[in-house]
Design an enzyme around this catalytic site. Sequence first.
Site, mmCIF file in Angstrom:
data_model
loop_
_atom_site.group_PDB
_atom_site.id
_atom_site.type_symbol
_atom_site.label_atom_id
_atom_site.label_comp_id
_atom_site.label_asym_id
_atom_site.label_seq_id
_atom_site.Cartn_x
_atom_site.Cartn_y
_atom_site.Cartn_z
ATOM 1 N N LYS A 1 1.189 -1.154 0.403
ATOM 2 C CA LYS A 1 0.062 0.172 -0.351
ATOM 3 C C LYS A 1 1.151 0.969 -0.479
ATOM 4 O O LYS A 1 1.820 1.056 0.649
ATOM 5 C CB LYS A 1 -0.827 0.278 1.430
ATOM 6 C CG LYS A 1 -1.786 -1.036 1.596
ATOM 7 C CD LYS A 1 -3.040 -0.683 0.576
ATOM 8 C CE LYS A 1 -4.130 -2.352 0.997
ATOM 9 N NZ LYS A 1 -5.228 -2.372 -0.276
ATOM 10 N N LYS B 1 2.080 -8.887 -1.581
ATOM 11 C CA LYS B 1 1.066 -8.346 -3.303
ATOM 12 C C LYS B 1 1.390 -7.667 -3.610
ATOM 13 O O LYS B 1 0.906 -6.748 -2.829
ATOM 14 C CB LYS B 1 -0.050 -9.754 -3.182
ATOM 15 C CG LYS B 1 -1.488 -9.559 -2.308
ATOM 16 C CD LYS B 1 -2.683 -10.665 -2.512
ATOM 17 C CE LYS B 1 -3.281 -10.259 -3.313
ATOM 18 N NZ LYS B 1 -4.345 -8.544 -3.459
ATOM 19 N N ASP C 1 -1.271 -4.606 -5.209
ATOM 20 C CA ASP C 1 -2.838 -4.732 -4.750
ATOM 21 C C ASP C 1 -3.664 -5.024 -6.347
ATOM 22 O O ASP C 1 -2.410 -4.783 -7.865
ATOM 23 C CB ASP C 1 -3.109 -3.160 -4.581
ATOM 24 C CG ASP C 1 -4.219 -3.528 -3.801
ATOM 25 O OD1 ASP C 1 -4.975 -4.386 -3.876
ATOM 26 O OD2 ASP C 1 -4.665 -2.623 -2.789
ATOM 27 N N GLU C 2 -4.509 -4.779 -6.484
ATOM 28 C CA GLU C 2 -5.800 -5.610 -7.744
ATOM 29 C C GLU C 2 -5.370 -4.573 -9.198
ATOM 30 O O GLU C 2 -5.468 -4.812 -9.995
ATOM 31 C CB GLU C 2 -6.824 -5.707 -7.139
ATOM 32 C CG GLU C 2 -8.104 -4.752 -6.878
ATOM 33 C CD GLU C 2 -7.905 -4.721 -6.226
ATOM 34 O OE1 GLU C 2 -6.542 -5.066 -4.931
ATOM 35 O OE2 GLU C 2 -8.126 -3.147 -5.987
ATOM 36 N N HIS D 1 -7.270 -13.320 -7.503
ATOM 37 C CA HIS D 1 -7.624 -12.196 -7.051
ATOM 38 C C HIS D 1 -9.043 -12.032 -7.395
ATOM 39 O O HIS D 1 -9.143 -12.771 -8.816
ATOM 40 C CB HIS D 1 -7.455 -10.829 -6.920
ATOM 41 C CG HIS D 1 -7.955 -9.908 -6.425
ATOM 42 N ND1 HIS D 1 -8.623 -8.711 -6.334
ATOM 43 C CD2 HIS D 1 -7.337 -9.612 -4.682
ATOM 44 C CE1 HIS D 1 -8.710 -8.237 -5.618
ATOM 45 N NE2 HIS D 1 -8.403 -8.244 -4.712
ATOM 46 N N LYS E 1 -13.873 -5.560 5.781
ATOM 47 C CA LYS E 1 -14.624 -4.449 5.076
ATOM 48 C C LYS E 1 -15.133 -4.184 4.075
ATOM 49 O O LYS E 1 -16.091 -3.905 3.273
ATOM 50 C CB LYS E 1 -13.485 -3.172 4.723
ATOM 51 C CG LYS E 1 -12.641 -3.515 3.815
ATOM 52 C CD LYS E 1 -11.623 -2.373 2.903
ATOM 53 C CE LYS E 1 -10.881 -3.603 2.162
ATOM 54 N NZ LYS E 1 -9.704 -1.997 1.599
#
Lengths: 425, 425
Positions: free
Chosen positions: A152, A178, A180-181, A268, A308
């Site tokens: 992030k 990993k 992020d998408e 993902h 979330k």
Amino acid sequence: MVENLDYIDLKYRPSKNDVIVEFFIEPNKITLEKACQHVAAESSIGTWTTISTMTPEIARKLKPHVFSINKNSGEVKIAYPQDLFEQGNMSNIFSSIGGNIFGMSSVNNIRLQDMQLTKKLIKSFQGPRFGVNGVRKITRIKKRPLVGTIVKPKVGLSPEQHAKVAYAAWMGGCDVVKDDENLASMTFNKFEDRIRTTLDLRDKAEKETGEKKIYMPNISAETATMVKRAEFVKAYGGEYIMVDILTVGWSALQSIRDMEHEMVIHAHRAGHAAFTRNPKHGISMLTIAKAARLCGVDQLHIGAIVGKMEGSAEEVVSMGEEIEQQLVHPKKSAHMLEQEWYNVKPVLAVCSGGLHPGRVDKLMKYMGNNIVIQMGGGIHGHPDGTVAGAAAARQSVEAIMKRKSLRDYAKTHIELYKALAKWGN
Amino acid sequence: MVENLDYIDLKYRPSKNDVIVEFFIEPNKITLEKACQHVAAESSIGTWTTISTMTPEIARKLKPHVFSINKNSGEVKIAYPQDLFEQGNMSNIFSSIGGNIFGMSSVNNIRLQDMQLTKKLIKSFQGPRFGVNGVRKITRIKKRPLVGTIVKPKVGLSPEQHAKVAYAAWMGGCDVVKDDENLASMTFNKFEDRIRTTLDLRDKAEKETGEKKIYMPNISAETATMVKRAEFVKAYGGEYIMVDILTVGWSALQSIRDMEHEMVIHAHRAGHAAFTRNPKHGISMLTIAKAARLCGVDQLHIGAIVGKMEGSAEEVVSMGEEIEQQLVHPKKSAHMLEQEWYNVKPVLAVCSGGLHPGRVDKLMKYMGNNIVIQMGGGIHGHPDGTVAGAAAARQSVEAIMKRKSLRDYAKTHIELYKALAKWGN
């Protein structure tokens, strides 16, 4: 002309050559029976009117049977002869039982809840190359959940910054890191540069910690580009690739599994909730998870229960069973049909989305040990930064493995203590 | 640490480097503004908590701006810096603005209505190779709609039977004949056998009618298999392939457009209504149509307005404009943003799903001449069979081109007369 094919036969007993599909159907201004006829026809051999080219022979061989209709709940089960589907072709399965039916004006809502596939169809797909055991062998982690993070911010770091964040996470205690998408090959962070810098620091982290460390780079793109990216990762010493299975699509996912390079596929599922979220319409995530296992992903995001994202505990737990067991028992409340998986390897479940160390106890109570626990904000948002955040995450897993409460363990583990202080438990 | 990034700036004026996205958002137990913050964050650079790795530099360069919020309607517009997306990578666009957001628990419903792409992104995709003009050149049909059919029953015919049905349709007057979406390479109808028999009879039909005839075989499968099937079609003298774009997925579709073989791509959209149908949640078909045009399909199913599938007239007409115009004007009621298409060729709209000759007048009033009118049951269900059905279909188009009513034209055209007698007008 074969007039008015009747697809309903409540006395029909499905054979081992039938694919059984459970739907929820809410008819639009017609009876549920009539809507069942339309759905069975449109998803197999029929259309909206009688046609001259239909023969009794075709009807006899390929007609599906609606063999269960629950008028109160709208639950319907249809048995399709397996010859209606091409073996090893996931696109074809969805074009048939998950295609036009969603747009028919004779239904208000329709949901594909689960599909029970035949031995022949199950065996026609490759399934995971590594699966749970393969991943445990590569990571040398025998029993506990894998601890992972997502670099992030999702997008914005340079390759050097990206590698440093990953390195900090590994040094703090993460096993897997990993992309992020939405991070692909960006103007400010080219794929190849990111792989080089990040795998270099992975090597360093492995040397310094003595642990196996994993980087899961997002290769999602046009198929040939994905293959090139996977080859680049392999050539640079990576074992893993990450694919966003729904935005690349089934055909490309099957192609990636078909590659000769032996790489672990981390899946993902961005975008799934566009069609899995409404309980009355679309396709269940359970169905998507089965399709992903068949196509051969080794790890799959299935939800976090306590994070979330939406997704009930029962739904996520059932999905975990579906992808990790060899013989799945039917579960009516989860709209889950029986499924024998034969020699298809189990997939490691990934729990992710709004997790932090204070939620690990509840998560593991639901999901057990055979999971990857991934925290993005829950690690990089730690008051003392990423290293401390990763340490807190690893400590939270250690605590549960030692059958201690997080609060107790936090008394002697400052990183976990600070995480619980920020986010609660 | 960069605390609490604020994504809302109602005074912000989007630049030509911004991708503008319109969403419908229904918050869950929070204000609409708060939900907008979550959506903007999750679809770009943020996450659910403040993180140590965010920098003011990243925020300045890549932060999206929520610049329009309509509290009454829930309509929200967000401007994303184009550098958030990889050029020419459709999977990446959907993973970003059409990905995780659908599953966030901070919204009850969220729908991606439209995306206005920048010049740089538009030009980074290939677009159609042929488009409307290319198709008209190949088919030698200058002004009228193309008349087409789908071989029915959807699945079940042998290659020989399949070819005969196609031949009958061509001889009756059809220009194009396509496989149905669930017909792949079946045990009773192998792909290669079907291509051989059907293209042989296409050659015969061309000789006998003096017209150009088109066969659109469904190649949908794993990517490399699709390429092989396309090559087989090409080698056997076919010009067209059909791809079920959503069940194969964006990455494979891009790969098919990347093939060196010059083939017309006919795009089916099975499964779209799983996520396009609910007006409050999912992704609009308009967005899918734009993505398909960018990826380079030459023909695209967009609905029939007067057929068996849902889809309002305004929605279908707007989609027709979006895929066929070079400069699309904004249309508030259709949630359509302005879009300049630069040098991307227009896509030929395909209207299909429950059509019959009696509905052609209304359809052409809505859609004009630049369409393919496809009837499956509406041709093979004709009381006198497929040849007569195809003749009736062709006559219905002739009637409208000659500005005659279907009923009048039917007085001197027996096939049309019988079609209207069966299905009405």
